[in-house]
Structures are given as structure tokens and as C-alpha cells.
Design an enzyme around this catalytic site. Structure first.
Site, PDB file in Angstrom:
ATOM      1  N   CYS A  42       0.836  -1.213   0.000  1.00  0.00           N
ATOM      2  CA  CYS A  42       0.000   0.000   0.000  1.00  0.00           C
ATOM      3  C   CYS A  42       0.864   1.254   0.000  1.00  0.00           C
ATOM      4  O   CYS A  42       1.316   1.705   1.060  1.00  0.00           O
ATOM      5  CB  CYS A  42      -0.923  -0.020   1.215  1.00  0.00           C
ATOM      6  SG  CYS A  42      -1.972   1.443   1.327  1.00  0.00           S
ATOM      7  N   CYS A  63      -0.441   4.128   2.012  1.00  0.00           N
ATOM      8  CA  CYS A  63      -0.274   4.029   3.469  1.00  0.00           C
ATOM      9  C   CYS A  63       1.175   4.315   3.867  1.00  0.00           C
ATOM     10  O   CYS A  63       1.418   4.957   4.887  1.00  0.00           O
ATOM     11  CB  CYS A  63      -0.584   2.620   3.972  1.00  0.00           C
ATOM     12  SG  CYS A  63      -1.973   1.838   3.226  1.00  0.00           S
ATOM     13  N   ASP A  64       2.119   3.785   3.101  1.00  0.00           N
ATOM     14  CA  ASP A  64       3.501   3.732   3.582  1.00  0.00           C
ATOM     15  C   ASP A  64       4.487   4.567   2.778  1.00  0.00           C
ATOM     16  O   ASP A  64       5.650   4.689   3.178  1.00  0.00           O
ATOM     17  CB  ASP A  64       3.972   2.260   3.583  1.00  0.00           C
ATOM     18  CG  ASP A  64       3.098   1.405   4.491  1.00  0.00           C
ATOM     19  OD1 ASP A  64       2.658   1.920   5.532  1.00  0.00           O
ATOM     20  OD2 ASP A  64       2.844   0.237   4.152  1.00  0.00           O
TER      21      ASP A  64
END
Ligand code: NAP
Length: 324
Positions: free
Chosen positions: A135, A138-139
Site C-alpha cells: 500500500c 499508506c507507507d
């Protein structure tokens, strides 16, 4: 074992599941929703959502909390548990939970979603969450000024690579073939981005890293045409090779395609089993959007309501056409 009777049971707590349950509650079906392993679904691992109608920008986890609150508000019973066995060969359908509770349901809405597919390397598992991610949204933030790679050749991989250029100094896109599956627009954006370097015909065979602290230092890739291997120094690896639908519980009980997505009748959420409806990513590998999942959840509830109104005796006509 405790048996609990319900007219409508929803499996899954993503946009499809919550929407189905909200509609069913408003139709006085007193639905029960089993939240599963990841309440909120895939939106809980995203950040800003800017294409949910009505919200210019909303955080994915916040949106899902609001859906859960709305479901509770209209009377949905939310159960924090996981379905471990399903019997569709009997009526009412039987769904056993991890706690041992068994629900007997006149109708079932399957909204169990899909999860990211992984390469399946032990070294990938070891560094998952420590430099290996599925992701970018997300990261990606953690890789400011660093070097990262994305694996995959579809729209997701290309979009993740493009997104990562907002943070990373350099992004490799590693693809196992010499042509991309991604659409032309994404391919043009990719070609125009000087931070991205393509590694064609290459398979990641090992993720290398350190133990203390646990982190990625690179990957070994093998050329799929010559077999030659090379090492790429990296700080992070993003795997974007598609998704796997969460349908293992229904193997042999429902018709599915060869990738395990549940088949439904045209313009319908009716599965091959009358009284069982499927909504969201568990049956959709094309659109995979929160709003399309929610739309299908609504359809599933309306179709379940119609099914129950006919005492469950009427078989959905479309389902018969779709599945022969
Ligand atoms: P996808 O289109 O199925 O692409 C998966 C990619 O991963 C393929 O390039 C595939 O290689 C590669 N792959 C699969 N297994 C692999 C493995 N074990 N090792 C290495 N590579 C592997 O999946 P997706 O990109 O997640 O997209 C899913 C759907 O959502 C698609 O229909 C896509 O168009 C859509 N989508 C659309 C948008 C958009 O319109 N903006 C954005 C995201 C997703 P091969 O090509 O060799 O098979």
C-alpha cells in the site's frame, strides 16, 4: 453451541457490507453483520479518499467508522467475530463463527472483499511492515528521499509507482514481462516521469535486509528470459500484483471464476445459490471502488428483501440465466 436465527446475515464490514446492512435494517429485516478480520476493510489502510461523493476529502478509516456508526444507528447488530464455516446446502443457511456461535440465516450477503496478493517469498513475509508493503498510499510517506521499487505491471503498480515519486528519490518498476497491462494514460505518465526506471522481464527472487533494525536493503531479481540475476539496492519494496478475493469459505458451494471471484447474475448480486447474494470486491475485479461496492451492497439488500418477500421460494430468474 448457540444457534441464532436471522432473516439476513451480512459477512464483511467494508462499504458493501455496511451498505447492505443499512438498507436491510431500514427494510425492517433486523440484519446481523459479522465484521471479520479487518472491520472497515481495505479503506482502513488508505489515507485520503477524494472520490467518495459528498466528501471533498475524507480519511479512509474515518469514513468506515462513520459507516459503522450509521449501521448501528439504524439498528444493525454488528458482531466482532470471524466466520469459520458456512453450510449453504441446508436452509436456513448455517454460518459458524470463531466463538462457536452459529447463525441460521434465511438470506446471506457475502461482502468479504479481497486482499492484496503477495509474491509468496519467505523473505517478503519477513520484511512485511518493515520495508515491504502492499500500500503506497499508506507507507509511501516513510520513503522520502529514498529508493524504492514497485512490483507489477497493471494499473495499480503504475499508479503506486507514480504516487511514490512524490516522496522517493528513485522508483524502479519491476515487471515480469516486456509489456505493461496498465492503460495508455498510465503508461504515458510513467514514461514521462524521470524518477521511474523500468526493470523489464524481471522477477523478484529474494528480499534482502537487516535484522537490527529490521529493514530492507535491496532485492535480487532474475531475468525471466536469460535467468541472469542482479541485485538492486533499495530501501522499500511495494508489491502491487493484484488481489485475491476472500472466498475460501464458499469453495464448492458457489460458482466462481477461475480466480475465485464469486459469479453473479447480470445486473444482479444473485449468486448461483438462491438466497445468497454477493457484493463488492468479492465479486468485482474490475472497478474495485468504495462507491461501486456500496452500490452493490444496496442491490444485495434489495434483492434479499425481494427474495424474503416471496418466502424464499422464488428463485431469482437472472441467476438461472447466468449460471445455466
Ligand atoms: P492486474 O491488472 O491484475 O495486474 C496485476 C499485475 O501483476 C500484472 O501486470 C501481472 O503480470 C503482475 N503479477 C501478477 N502476479 C504476479 C507475480 N506472482 N509475480 C510478478 N508479477 C505478478 O491488477 P491491478 O493492477 O491491481 O488492477 C486490478 C484491476 O483494477 C484492473 O482491472 C485495473 O485496470 C483496475 N484498476 C484501475 C485503475 C484505474 O483505472 N485508474 C487503477 C487501479 C486498478 P502480467 O501482466 O504478466 O500478468
Amino acid at each position: 453451541m448457540t444457534d441464532i436465527q436471522t432473516k439476513l446475515l451480512v459477512l464483511g464490514a467494508g462499504p458493501a457490507g455496511y451498505t447492505a446492512a443499512i438498507y436491510a435494517a431500514r427494510a425492517a429485516l433486523e440484519p446481523v453483520l459479522i465484521e471479520g478480520l479487518q472491520p472497515g476493510g481495505q479503506l482502513t489502510i488508505t489515507t485520503d479518499v477524494e472520490n467518495w461523493p459528498g466528501d471533498t476529502s475524507v480519511l479512509g478509516p474515518d469514513l468506515m467508522v462513520r459507516m459503522a456508526d450509521q449501521a448501528r444507528h439504524v439498528g444493525v447488530e454488528l458482531i466482532a467475530d470471524i466466520a469459520t464455516a458456512v453450510d449453504l446446502s441446508r436452509r436456513p443457511f448455517a454460518v459458524t463463527l470463531d466463538s462457536g456461535t452459529r447463525y441460521l440465516a434465511d438470506t446471506l450477503v457475502i461482502a468479504t472483499g479481497a486482499q492484496a496478493r503477495w509474491l509468496g517469498l519467505p523473505s517478503e513475509t519477513r520484511f512485511r511492515g518493515f520495508g515491504v508493503s502492499a500500500c503506497a498510499t499508506c507507507d509511501g510517506f516513510f520513503f522520502r528521499g529514498r529508493t524504492v521499487a514497485v512490483v507489477g505491471g497493471g494499473n495499480t503498480a503504475v499508479e503506486e509507482a507514480l504516487f511514490l515519486t512524490n516522496f522517493a528519490a528513485k522508483v524502479y518498476l519491476i515487471h515480469r514481462r516486456d509489456t505493461l497491462r496498465a492503460d495508455r494514460t498510465n503508461q504515458s505518465r510513467l514514461a514521462a516521469n524521470p524518477k521511474i526506471e523500468m526493470i523489464w522481464n524481471a522477477e523478484v527472487i529474494m528480499v534482502a535486509g537487516t535484522d537490527m533494525p529490521l529493514g530492507v536493503t535491496g532485492v535480487d531479481v532474475a531475468d525471466t528470459t536469460t535467468g541472469a540475476t542482479r541485485h538492486l539496492a533499495l530501501d522499500g519494496l511495494f508489491v502491487a500484483i493484484g488481489h485475491v478475493p476472500a472466498t475460501a469459505l464458499f469453495a464448492n458451494a458457489l460458482k466462481m471464476d477461475d480466480e475465485g471471484y464469486i459469479l453473479t447474475a447480470p445486473d444482479s448480486t444473485a449468486t448461483s445459490m438462491p438466497g445468497v447474494f454477493a457484493a463488492g470486491d468479492v465479486r468485482d475485479k474490475i472497478f474495485r471502488q468504495a462507491v461501486t461496492a456500496a452500490g452493490m451492497g444496496c442491490m444485495a439488500a434489495l434483492e434479499a428483501e425481494r427474495f424474503l418477500a416471496h418466502d424464499g421460494l422464488a428463485e431469482p430468474v437472472n441467476a438461472l440465466h447466468a449460471h445455466g
